[in-house]
Motif scaffolding. Structure first.
Motif, PDB file in Angstrom:
ATOM      1  N   PHE A  36      30.751   6.773 -16.425  1.00  0.00           N
ATOM      2  CA  PHE A  36      29.668   5.942 -16.500  1.00  0.00           C
ATOM      3  C   PHE A  36      29.393   5.638 -17.912  1.00  0.00           C
ATOM      4  CE2 PHE A  36      27.452  10.132 -15.521  1.00  0.00           C
ATOM      5  CZ  PHE A  36      26.430  10.127 -16.667  1.00  0.00           C
ATOM      6  N   ARG A  37      28.394   4.740 -18.271  1.00  0.00           N
ATOM      7  CA  ARG A  37      27.564   4.457 -19.276  1.00  0.00           C
ATOM      8  C   ARG A  37      26.228   4.083 -19.145  1.00  0.00           C
ATOM      9  NH1 ARG A  37      30.868   4.682 -24.215  1.00  0.00           N
ATOM     10  NH2 ARG A  37      33.122   4.140 -23.646  1.00  0.00           N
TER      11      ARG A  37
ATOM     12  N   ASN B 202      28.073   9.742  -9.437  1.00  0.00           N
ATOM     13  CA  ASN B 202      28.088   9.437 -10.756  1.00  0.00           C
ATOM     14  C   ASN B 202      26.765   8.462 -11.276  1.00  0.00           C
ATOM     15  OD1 ASN B 202      30.399  10.961 -11.628  1.00  0.00           O
ATOM     16  ND2 ASN B 202      31.663   9.277 -11.470  1.00  0.00           N
ATOM     17  N   LEU B 203      26.513   7.687 -10.246  1.00  0.00           N
ATOM     18  CA  LEU B 203      25.220   6.899 -10.691  1.00  0.00           C
ATOM     19  C   LEU B 203      23.835   7.719 -10.576  1.00  0.00           C
ATOM     20  CD1 LEU B 203      23.767   4.146 -10.815  1.00  0.00           C
ATOM     21  CD2 LEU B 203      24.015   3.681  -8.386  1.00  0.00           C
ATOM     22  N   GLN B 204      23.686   8.673  -9.723  1.00  0.00           N
ATOM     23  CA  GLN B 204      22.713   9.669  -9.866  1.00  0.00           C
ATOM     24  C   GLN B 204      22.623  10.512 -11.057  1.00  0.00           C
ATOM     25  OE1 GLN B 204      23.769  11.900  -6.084  1.00  0.00           O
ATOM     26  NE2 GLN B 204      21.843  10.848  -4.900  1.00  0.00           N
ATOM     27  N   ALA B 205      24.040  10.611 -11.508  1.00  0.00           N
ATOM     28  CA  ALA B 205      23.843  11.403 -12.758  1.00  0.00           C
ATOM     29  C   ALA B 205      23.415  10.722 -13.763  1.00  0.00           C
ATOM     30  CB  ALA B 205      25.350  12.058 -13.048  1.00  0.00           C
ATOM     31  N   ALA B 206      23.760   9.367 -13.926  1.00  0.00           N
ATOM     32  CA  ALA B 206      23.611   8.244 -15.078  1.00  0.00           C
ATOM     33  C   ALA B 206      22.026   8.177 -14.878  1.00  0.00           C
ATOM     34  CB  ALA B 206      24.011   7.119 -14.742  1.00  0.00           C
ATOM     35  N   LEU B 207      21.364   7.915 -13.906  1.00  0.00           N
ATOM     36  CA  LEU B 207      20.148   7.756 -13.865  1.00  0.00           C
ATOM     37  C   LEU B 207      19.373   8.905 -14.277  1.00  0.00           C
ATOM     38  CD1 LEU B 207      20.082   5.817 -10.409  1.00  0.00           C
ATOM     39  CD2 LEU B 207      19.422   4.889 -12.446  1.00  0.00           C
ATOM     40  N   ALA B 208      19.850  10.199 -13.734  1.00  0.00           N
ATOM     41  CA  ALA B 208      19.202  11.277 -14.123  1.00  0.00           C
ATOM     42  C   ALA B 208      19.084  11.542 -15.517  1.00  0.00           C
ATOM     43  CB  ALA B 208      19.748  12.538 -13.398  1.00  0.00           C
ATOM     44  N   ALA B 209      20.239  11.441 -16.013  1.00  0.00           N
ATOM     45  CA  ALA B 209      20.172  11.418 -17.606  1.00  0.00           C
ATOM     46  C   ALA B 209      19.221  10.649 -18.440  1.00  0.00           C
ATOM     47  CB  ALA B 209      21.744  10.842 -18.096  1.00  0.00           C
ATOM     48  N   ALA B 210      18.922   9.433 -17.721  1.00  0.00           N
ATOM     49  CA  ALA B 210      18.097   8.462 -18.272  1.00  0.00           C
ATOM     50  C   ALA B 210      16.560   8.814 -17.911  1.00  0.00           C
ATOM     51  CB  ALA B 210      18.297   6.978 -17.700  1.00  0.00           C
ATOM     52  N   GLY B 211      16.433   9.928 -16.960  1.00  0.00           N
ATOM     53  CA  GLY B 211      15.020  10.195 -16.627  1.00  0.00           C
ATOM     54  C   GLY B 211      14.501   9.505 -15.432  1.00  0.00           C
TER      55      GLY B 211
ATOM     56  N   ARG C 123      28.788   2.695   4.961  1.00  0.00           N
ATOM     57  CA  ARG C 123      27.945   3.774   5.836  1.00  0.00           C
ATOM     58  C   ARG C 123      27.983   5.143   4.786  1.00  0.00           C
ATOM     59  NH1 ARG C 123      31.251   1.884  10.120  1.00  0.00           N
ATOM     60  NH2 ARG C 123      29.883   0.922  11.639  1.00  0.00           N
ATOM     61  N   VAL C 124      28.984   5.176   3.770  1.00  0.00           N
ATOM     62  CA  VAL C 124      28.822   6.240   2.735  1.00  0.00           C
ATOM     63  C   VAL C 124      27.466   5.994   1.890  1.00  0.00           C
ATOM     64  CG1 VAL C 124      29.984   7.547   0.882  1.00  0.00           C
ATOM     65  CG2 VAL C 124      30.938   6.750   3.106  1.00  0.00           C
ATOM     66  N   ARG C 125      27.512   4.576   1.332  1.00  0.00           N
ATOM     67  CA  ARG C 125      26.621   3.997   0.534  1.00  0.00           C
ATOM     68  C   ARG C 125      25.264   4.363   1.177  1.00  0.00           C
ATOM     69  NH1 ARG C 125      27.200  -1.713  -1.644  1.00  0.00           N
ATOM     70  NH2 ARG C 125      27.397  -2.296   0.665  1.00  0.00           N
ATOM     71  N   LEU C 126      24.918   4.253   2.644  1.00  0.00           N
ATOM     72  CA  LEU C 126      23.739   4.262   3.156  1.00  0.00           C
ATOM     73  C   LEU C 126      23.071   5.723   2.912  1.00  0.00           C
ATOM     74  CD1 LEU C 126      24.087   2.604   6.447  1.00  0.00           C
ATOM     75  CD2 LEU C 126      22.571   2.005   4.732  1.00  0.00           C
ATOM     76  N   LEU C 127      23.917   6.848   2.711  1.00  0.00           N
ATOM     77  CA  LEU C 127      23.679   8.156   2.709  1.00  0.00           C
ATOM     78  C   LEU C 127      22.946   8.199   1.162  1.00  0.00           C
ATOM     79  CD1 LEU C 127      26.836  10.010   3.576  1.00  0.00           C
ATOM     80  CD2 LEU C 127      24.539   9.600   4.851  1.00  0.00           C
ATOM     81  N   TYR C 128      23.209   7.285   0.084  1.00  0.00           N
ATOM     82  CA  TYR C 128      22.743   7.254  -1.086  1.00  0.00           C
ATOM     83  C   TYR C 128      21.530   6.404  -1.229  1.00  0.00           C
ATOM     84  CZ  TYR C 128      26.484  10.368  -2.007  1.00  0.00           C
ATOM     85  OH  TYR C 128      27.564  11.379  -1.859  1.00  0.00           O
ATOM     86  N   PHE C 129      21.313   5.265  -0.647  1.00  0.00           N
ATOM     87  CA  PHE C 129      20.493   4.078  -0.768  1.00  0.00           C
ATOM     88  C   PHE C 129      18.860   4.628  -0.600  1.00  0.00           C
ATOM     89  CE2 PHE C 129      23.488   0.492   0.583  1.00  0.00           C
ATOM     90  CZ  PHE C 129      23.958   0.548  -0.891  1.00  0.00           C
ATOM     91  N   PRO C 130      18.212   4.343  -1.352  1.00  0.00           N
ATOM     92  CA  PRO C 130      16.740   4.711  -1.210  1.00  0.00           C
ATOM     93  C   PRO C 130      15.960   3.697  -0.481  1.00  0.00           C
ATOM     94  CG  PRO C 130      16.903   3.304  -3.338  1.00  0.00           C
ATOM     95  CD  PRO C 130      18.409   3.722  -2.759  1.00  0.00           C
ATOM     96  N   ASP C 131      15.188   3.862   0.482  1.00  0.00           N
ATOM     97  CA  ASP C 131      14.499   3.033   1.277  1.00  0.00           C
ATOM     98  C   ASP C 131      12.966   2.621   0.962  1.00  0.00           C
ATOM     99  OD1 ASP C 131      13.772   1.551   3.156  1.00  0.00           O
ATOM    100  OD2 ASP C 131      13.943   3.046   4.936  1.00  0.00           O
TER     101      ASP C 131
END
Length: 397
Positions: A17-18, A56-65, A96-104
Motif C-alpha cells: 500500500f501507499r 493491509n488497509l488496516q495497517a495503512a490507516l494505523a500508520a496514519a493514526g 462476506r469477507v469484507r463484512l468482517l472488516y467493514f465498520p458499521d
C-alpha cells in the motif's frame, strides 16, 4: 528489472500500500494482496486475498493514526474471469469477507469488476479515503429513496464532513438490489443520476456542487459500441446535471449485475467557490468540460489521456498534462494526494506498474503520492492509459 528499450532500471518490488496524510485527510492507494516484499498472497483464492488487502488497509490507516471507522470512501477493484452466471456468487464470497472488516456504519463504497491490476494474479485491490474527524462531525447519508445491495451490508450511500460530500457507486437497481430498466441505457442513466441527486439533497448539495464524476460503462469487447454507449451516457448527464460537466473519469468494465450498463460515483463540495480550467482540444476530446476544478483546498483533475505512441511515452505525457492542470489552479505535483491509473494497453502487468512508477518518480521525486493502477476493458477514444487525480493544496488559489 530494467526496460529493454532504455536500459534504465525499473522500480521494484510492488508495495502492499501507499498512503498520504494531508491535514485531517488520509488517502490510501494501491492496496494489494501482497506482503512486505511484494509476494502475492493467496493465489487463485479470492477469500484469502480479500483478507490480505483489508489487513493491509488496516495497517495503512494505523500508520496514519486512523482506523477503519474513519473511512468515508472505499473503492474495491476485483478480477473475475469465470462463468458469468457465477459472477454475483464470486462478489458475495468476496463481500462476506469484507463484512468482517467493514465498520458499521461503513464508508461510501464502489466495487467494480476489472481485468486486472499491476500485479499478476491479484484478484482484488483497494483504495480509500479517511478523515481524522470526530464521528459527530460527519453525517451519514442514506436516502429513503435509494437502491440496496443483494446481501445486507453496513455500507453507506454517502457521507458529508464539513463542505465535502462523497457519493458511493450508484446503479440502476431497486430496493432488493435487482437491476431495473434492462436494455434501456438512457433510463438506467437517469435512474443512477436520480440516486445521486437524492444523496446530494440529503447532504444539502445539488448537481451544481459536483466536483467529480467517475463513470463506469459496459465494455464487452466491442470498442465502437462501448464508445457510443459512453457518449450516450454523457449526453444524459449533461442534460440532467447541466453544463459544464465537473471533472469526469470514464472507463469500460464488465458490471456486476447482469443487465447493468453503467455505474457512477461522485464527490461534491457545498458552498465553496470552484475555480475551473479547461484544456481546449486536449484529453483526446473524449469529453468536453472542466478538466480541473478547485474547491477550497481540494482539487480534482479529470481523467487525462494522450495520443502517445507506446505506453512509456503515454505515462510521461499524461503526467506532464496533469501537472500543467494543477498549476492552472495554483498547485503543483507536491499537492497530489491520490491518482487513479487506468490501463487498457497490452503491456504485462508488472511492466505497466514499473513504467508508471518510474514516470511518477520523474514527476514527483522520491516521495510518491498513493496511486491505484487497474487494467480495464477499454478507455474513451481507444487510449492506452488514463490518469485522474485528487490533490490537496493549503495555499490560497
Amino acid at each position: 528489472m530494467s526496460d529493454l528499450a532504455s536500459g534504465i532500471p525499473l522500480p521494484s518490488p510492488v508495495q502492499p500500500f501507499r498512503y498520504r496524510r494531508l491535514g485531517q485527510q488520509v488517502f490510501v492507494g494501491g492496496v494489494l494482496p501482497v506482503d512486505a516484499v511484494g509476494t502475492l498472497i493467496g493465489a487463485d483464492d479470492i477469500e484469502a486475498q480479500t483478507h490480505a488487502v483489508f489487513r493491509n488497509l488496516q495497517a495503512a490507516l494505523a500508520a496514519a493514526g486512523l482506523q477503519m471507522a474513519d473511512l468515508v470512501r472505499l473503492n474495491t477493484y476485483y478480477v473475475y474471469e469465470g462463468e458469468e452466471a457465477q459472477a454475483t456468487v464470486f462478489w458475495e464470497k468476496m463481500t462476506r469477507v469484507r463484512l468482517l472488516y467493514f465498520p458499521d456504519p461503513g464508508p461510501a463504497a464502489t466495487a467494480v469488476r476489472v481485468q486486472g491490476t499491476g500485479v499478476r494474479g491479484a484478484l482484488i485491490q483497494l483504495e480509500a479515503e479517511a478523515l481524522a474527524v470526530p464521528a459527530l462531525q460527519r453525517q451519514r447519508i442514506m436516502p429513503e429513496k435509494s437502491w440496496d445491495w443483494s446481501i445486507p451490508v453496513p455500507l453507506s450511500q454517502g457521507w458529508r464532513a464539513g463542505s465535502q460530500v462523497w457519493v458511493g457507486g450508484q446503479v440502476s437497481a431497486d430496493r432488493a438490489g435487482k437491476a431495473i430498466n434492462l436494455g434501456d441505457l438512457p433510463g438506467q442513466t437517469r435512474n443512477v443520476l436520480e440516486h445521486i441527486r437524492h444523496v446530494l439533497l440529503d447532504a444539502g448539495a445539488q448537481f451544481s456542487d459536483l466536483t467529480q464524476l467517475k463513470v463506469c460503462y459496459l465494455h464487452d469487447g466491442d470498442d465502437e459500441a462501448a464508445e457510443a454507449r459512453l457518449q450516450e451516457i454523457l449526453g444524459v448527464v449533461r442534460t440532467t446535471c447541466g453544463e459544464p460537466l465537473p471533472p469526469v473519469t470514464a472507463f469500460g468494465v464488465n458490471l456486476l449485475y447482469e443487465g447493468l450498463l453503467l455505474e457512477i460515483d461522485a464527490t461534491a463540495q457545498v458552498e465553496v467557490r470552484h475555480p475551473q480550467a479547461t484544456a481546449e482540444g486536449g484529453n483526446r476530446n473524449w469529453t468536453a468540460g472542466v478538466q480541473v476544478q478547485r474547491a477550497g483546498s481540494i482539487i480534482q483533475v479529470a481523467g487525462q489521456s494522450v495520443a502517445a505512441q507506446g505506453f512509456e511515452q503515454a505515462c510521461s505525457e499524461v503526467l506532464q498534462r496533469l501537472v500543467a492542470l494543477l498549476r492552472a489552479v495554483g498547485a503543483g505535483p507536491g499537492a497530489l494526494a491520490h491518482l487513479h491509473v487506468l490501463v487498457a494497453a497490452d503491456d504485462a502487468p508488472e511492466r505497466a506498474m514499473a513504467l508508471f512508477t518510474r514516470a511518477l518518480h520523474m514527476c514527483c521525486g522520491e516521495d510518491l503520492p498513493p496511486f491505484t493502477l487497474v487494467r480495464v476493458n477499454g478507455l474513451p477514444g481507444g487510449a492506452p492509459l488514463q490518469v485522474d487525480a485528487i490533490a490537496v493544496e493549503a495555499r490560497p488559489a
